[in-house]
Structure formats: C-alpha cells, structure tokens
Scaffold this motif. Sequence first.
Motif, PDB file in Angstrom:
ATOM      1  N   TRP A   1      75.573  48.627  67.501  1.00 38.32           N
ATOM      2  CA  TRP A   1      76.764  48.603  66.626  1.00 38.32           C
ATOM      3  C   TRP A   1      76.484  47.802  65.364  1.00 38.32           C
ATOM      4  O   TRP A   1      76.857  48.221  64.261  1.00 38.32           O
ATOM      5  CB  TRP A   1      77.937  47.992  67.389  1.00 38.32           C
ATOM      6  CG  TRP A   1      79.139  47.735  66.518  1.00 38.32           C
ATOM      7  CD1 TRP A   1      80.123  48.633  66.200  1.00 38.32           C
ATOM      8  CD2 TRP A   1      79.476  46.527  65.850  1.00 38.32           C
ATOM      9  NE1 TRP A   1      81.059  48.053  65.369  1.00 38.32           N
ATOM     10  CE2 TRP A   1      80.675  46.755  65.140  1.00 38.32           C
ATOM     11  CE3 TRP A   1      78.893  45.268  65.785  1.00 38.32           C
ATOM     12  CZ2 TRP A   1      81.300  45.771  64.376  1.00 38.32           C
ATOM     13  CZ3 TRP A   1      79.503  44.284  65.012  1.00 38.32           C
ATOM     14  CH2 TRP A   1      80.682  44.533  64.325  1.00 38.32           C
ATOM     15  N   LYS A   2      75.828  46.653  65.526  1.00 35.86           N
ATOM     16  CA  LYS A   2      75.564  45.789  64.374  1.00 35.86           C
ATOM     17  C   LYS A   2      74.651  46.482  63.366  1.00 35.86           C
ATOM     18  O   LYS A   2      74.877  46.403  62.151  1.00 35.86           O
ATOM     19  CB  LYS A   2      74.943  44.465  64.838  1.00 35.86           C
ATOM     20  CG  LYS A   2      74.852  43.414  63.751  1.00 35.86           C
ATOM     21  CD  LYS A   2      74.492  42.050  64.314  1.00 35.86           C
ATOM     22  CE  LYS A   2      73.128  42.012  64.928  1.00 35.86           C
ATOM     23  NZ  LYS A   2      72.714  40.634  65.281  1.00 35.86           N
ATOM     24  N   ARG A   3      73.658  47.193  63.881  1.00 33.38           N
ATOM     25  CA  ARG A   3      72.767  47.921  62.968  1.00 33.38           C
ATOM     26  C   ARG A   3      73.530  49.022  62.233  1.00 33.38           C
ATOM     27  O   ARG A   3      73.337  49.244  61.036  1.00 33.38           O
ATOM     28  CB  ARG A   3      71.581  48.516  63.739  1.00 33.38           C
ATOM     29  CG  ARG A   3      70.554  47.488  64.170  1.00 33.38           C
ATOM     30  CD  ARG A   3      69.250  48.153  64.592  1.00 33.38           C
ATOM     31  NE  ARG A   3      69.419  49.045  65.729  1.00 33.38           N
ATOM     32  CZ  ARG A   3      69.324  48.662  67.002  1.00 33.38           C
ATOM     33  NH1 ARG A   3      69.061  47.386  67.283  1.00 33.38           N
ATOM     34  NH2 ARG A   3      69.472  49.522  67.984  1.00 33.38           N
ATOM     35  N   GLU A   4      74.412  49.678  62.977  1.00 32.38           N
ATOM     36  CA  GLU A   4      75.186  50.751  62.351  1.00 32.38           C
ATOM     37  C   GLU A   4      76.124  50.208  61.273  1.00 32.38           C
ATOM     38  O   GLU A   4      76.435  50.902  60.297  1.00 32.38           O
ATOM     39  CB  GLU A   4      75.996  51.495  63.413  1.00 32.38           C
ATOM     40  CG  GLU A   4      75.141  52.324  64.361  1.00 32.38           C
ATOM     41  CD  GLU A   4      75.944  52.935  65.492  1.00 32.38           C
ATOM     42  OE1 GLU A   4      77.122  52.537  65.651  1.00 32.38           O
ATOM     43  OE2 GLU A   4      75.394  53.798  66.210  1.00 32.38           O
ATOM     44  N   GLN A   5      76.578  48.982  61.468  1.00 33.08           N
ATOM     45  CA  GLN A   5      77.462  48.367  60.491  1.00 33.08           C
ATOM     46  C   GLN A   5      76.695  47.725  59.336  1.00 33.08           C
ATOM     47  O   GLN A   5      77.300  47.198  58.404  1.00 33.08           O
ATOM     48  CB  GLN A   5      78.335  47.288  61.174  1.00 33.08           C
ATOM     49  CG  GLN A   5      79.258  47.825  62.249  1.00 33.08           C
ATOM     50  CD  GLN A   5      80.272  48.821  61.702  1.00 33.08           C
ATOM     51  OE1 GLN A   5      80.923  48.533  60.705  1.00 33.08           O
ATOM     52  NE2 GLN A   5      80.395  49.964  62.339  1.00 33.08           N
ATOM     53  N   GLY A   6      75.372  47.739  59.442  1.00 31.05           N
ATOM     54  CA  GLY A   6      74.571  47.136  58.401  1.00 31.05           C
ATOM     55  C   GLY A   6      74.665  45.627  58.373  1.00 31.05           C
ATOM     56  O   GLY A   6      74.533  44.988  57.327  1.00 31.05           O
ATOM     57  N   LYS A   7      74.887  45.013  59.570  1.00 35.00           N
ATOM     58  CA  LYS A   7      75.054  43.564  59.648  1.00 35.00           C
ATOM     59  C   LYS A   7      73.751  42.895  60.021  1.00 35.00           C
ATOM     60  O   LYS A   7      72.890  43.496  60.662  1.00 35.00           O
ATOM     61  CB  LYS A   7      76.148  43.199  60.637  1.00 35.00           C
ATOM     62  CG  LYS A   7      77.506  43.728  60.229  1.00 35.00           C
ATOM     63  CD  LYS A   7      78.611  43.043  60.988  1.00 35.00           C
ATOM     64  CE  LYS A   7      79.967  43.482  60.440  1.00 35.00           C
ATOM     65  NZ  LYS A   7      81.043  42.686  60.996  1.00 35.00           N
ATOM     66  N   ASN A   8      73.627  41.659  59.642  1.00 34.78           N
ATOM     67  CA  ASN A   8      72.460  40.867  59.991  1.00 34.78           C
ATOM     68  C   ASN A   8      72.905  39.551  60.598  1.00 34.78           C
ATOM     69  O   ASN A   8      73.973  39.043  60.293  1.00 34.78           O
ATOM     70  CB  ASN A   8      71.603  40.582  58.756  1.00 34.78           C
ATOM     71  CG  ASN A   8      71.032  41.862  58.164  1.00 34.78           C
ATOM     72  OD1 ASN A   8      70.388  42.628  58.851  1.00 34.78           O
ATOM     73  ND2 ASN A   8      71.304  42.085  56.874  1.00 34.78           N
ATOM     74  N   GLY A   9      72.065  38.982  61.447  1.00 36.73           N
ATOM     75  CA  GLY A   9      72.355  37.675  62.020  1.00 36.73           C
ATOM     76  C   GLY A   9      73.385  37.758  63.129  1.00 36.73           C
ATOM     77  O   GLY A   9      73.894  38.821  63.460  1.00 36.73           O
TER      78      GLY A   9
END
Length: 498
Positions: free
Chosen positions: A486-494
Amino acid sequence: MGSLPPEQIRRVAIIGAGPGGVVAAKYLLAEDLFDLIDVYEQQASFGGVWNYTKEPHGTIDIPQTNPHQPLEDPIWRSPNPSQNGVIDKDPVATFVSPMYEHLEANIPHLIMKHSDKPLEDNQLFPSRETILTYLEEYAQDIQHLVHFQTQVTNVRCVNQESEALWLVQSKDLKTSSFSLTSYDAVIVANGHYAVPHIPSITGMKVWNEAYPGLITHSKHYRRPSPYTNKKVLIVGNSASGTDIASQIATVSLHPLLLSSHSKSDLFPFSASYKQDVPEISEFLPPSKFDRAVRFANNKIETDIDAILFATGYHYSFPFLSSLSPPLSPTGARVENLYQHIFCIPSPSLAFIGLPSKIIPFRTFEAQAAVIARVWAGRLSLPPEGEMWKWERELVKTRGGGRAFHVLPYPTDFQYHDSLVEWAGRAEGETGDDEGKGKGKKERKWNEKEYWTRGRFPAIKAKFAEKGEGRRGVKSMEELGFDYEVWKREQGKNGDGEN
C-alpha cells in the motif's frame, strides 16, 4: 487543584489485577519513588476479564437498569493449574466473566499487544486462551505486589489538612477476615464488565415472567449449542453481538434476527444467515401473541425462542458507594473526571480502562504513564477550572450518557497519542531501552498501526471467511492486506509517526 506535590503521594492502592491494574503497577514501579504499591485482586489469578468461567452462575434482572449492585459473591472452584497466584489445591475464588468458549479478539495481534512484549507468533486474531496466557506472563514481575482472592469492599476518602487520605477496606475471601489500610492515592482498574445493561422496554417484565429464561444477556453466553434449531433474536451489533450472532447462526434457524439502532462497522459485509431489524419497541402481551415483539417499524415477529441482549454493561463501583457526589449515578458514564482518568475534586483518585472501542493494552499504558508521572511530581495537572471545562466541553459534543466514554477510530488513537505527548513533558529523563532515567518508555502509534487500525473490520471479515482455516493465519499479508505494498502504491517513504 494543580499538580500534586511529590511528597504527598507515597502509598498507592490499585484495585484490580487485570490488564489495566498490571500496567498501572508496572508504571508506578518504574518511577522508583513510591513506598508502597498494593494491588487487590478478587480472583485467584491475573487476567481480569479474560478469565473464563465455564458455566455462568446467578441470574440477571430483566430489565437490568440499576448499576448500583452489591459486591459479587465468589464461586469456589478447583484451581486451574495454569492460573498464576494459586499456591495450593484448595478451591479458589472465581467470578463470572463475559468470556465465551470460542471467543477470539476482534483486534489483530499487531496492535493488540503491549508495547514491550511481542504477540506476533500466534493466530492473527488471538484466541482468549492465548491472550490469557500472554497476560499471565506479562504480569509475573509485579506478582509480589498482588493480594489475590482479596476483595475491596469499601474505599473512603478522609481529608486531613486539605490532603486526601484513602481508607481501603478489603476482605480476604479465603478467611473472611477484613483489613483496613490507608493510602495516599487509589487507582481503580476493576473493569466494566460486571453489571449487564438490559434496557427497559414496554411489556418486557410481563413477557419475561410468561417465558422465563428466554431473555438473557451476552455475559451468560458460552456456546451456540443451546440455540440449536431455535428462532433467535440478538439485540446489539457491537463486538460481542456480531461475534455471538455469527456463532449462534451455525446452529439456529435462519434468518437470525439482529436488532440494532444503527449500522455496525464490525459487519462490513452482508451475511446470508442474518436479517437486520430495528429496535424493539414493545414486548407483546402473551395473552394475544405467542412469544412476540413489535419493532420500531411496527413489524411484529412471533414464535421467538430466545432473545439475547448484547447491550453492554453499566459502570459500577460498589466499593466507592460512600463517595459524594456519586461518580456514576446512572451507570452510563463516570462523572467528574479529567481525560477519563483523574477525579477532578480529588486527583489522587484515578481510573484506568473506562473508554470503550479502544485498543486496550497500549491505551492503558498511556493512561498509566500519565498517572505515575503526575503522582511522582514530574508532571502537572492543569488548573482545576481547566479540568472542569474539559469535561463540560466533552458533554456538549458527546452528551452525558453512554457515548461519553466511547472513542471510535480515529478518536481512540488520537486520545492515546495525546496522553503519550502529555506524559513526554514530564520533568527528568524518562526511561529508555537501556534502563536509563525514571519511568517506562512509551511511544505514539506509528503509520502502519494507524493503517491497520483503520482496516481491521475488513481484515476480520476476511479472517472469518476462512472458517476453520483461519486458525493457521498469522499475518494480515496472508489475507491480502500488505502495508508495504500500500505504501509503495501511495508513493510514500519511511515509517512516519502520526
């Protein structure tokens, strides 16, 4: 009253050795300041509400609207070898618990656990047996503080030169002897699952007299078998209501009737076995109808074989009956409190575990951290006027009834994080992982935990769909809930903090 002078509080009593009381004792010990910490537990072991009583005892008033019930009498049973605190083979004091045979947590273990003890290598939604063992293990380092099989019968406040002194009367249930001990402060952690709430509905009393035993409460539910081939009506669609409904539906007639006044966030899917119906408006006279009720939409249902109320519990503190004004006159909420914790007129009386719809263990830690640091003199309470204002403002937004202590997501996480932030303002260095400083370390919920909390009704639904196969499921990822994806899909880091 603002902050309490540290020299004022040295002797503390904790009522209850369930999850809240154990956490309170750990945080007080970590301050390395208090001269006496006594924990009173009426059962023979740790675990509190998670202790299972195989068969319920006693009766429940129908309706049950009075929270001011006397102290419970113990049931004497042979000890379970796994119970901590049992040192002989004599019968031990037990009290009726709302635990049922096949209960599983409705919270995934990622956030169900304590901050300093893992629980991951288990079924994703742990069984009651797993959680009880977990709590027993977690409590071992405070066992020397606990008076097991000791019931607190009265707590009385005596003011001495503007300082509160608390007199705690307790009864040794094995010997029936009484003791009276004085303390500077008291933590109430007795839980709120003792006195069932069954609302008064027109015609209920006459109906119950005509059909005795057909109306009961979820506190007395243990297993689905008594409902085999019966037409069942369940009232209430919160955690216990929805779970018990899914169990009873495996043996009962279909559709199982589920009565509620609002939609449940714990039933995010349609279940073919159930039929949603409105609130009951009337129990119809037995002389005119056979086992019938009328719903708010005026529809009548007849030939009902069993009605189970999963309508929650009253807040009840029989050992605090001498306090004036009473803390919970109606049983709907506890009054005169700041942050659901401190008694505003007497901040040396505090509560752990009053809010509902929370993630319990971590919330108890945050509450305990604040209590310990305030009473140790490292943290200040706001002026009394501000504390009263906090309560008044909450009443304006939530009302003065049962909704007052209800903290649905994300309010529960926000409440926890606000307490952690408050506790973090304490004077002196707070303890760290290497044991430096005073007090136990705590932290806010992280982003993954927020993400999980917002999705666990859907996660639980997927888990339940596995049937018996769910017992081998240990992670959310196995059910298709992957935070990293999910985080990768949202373009989030950390792994940011919320």
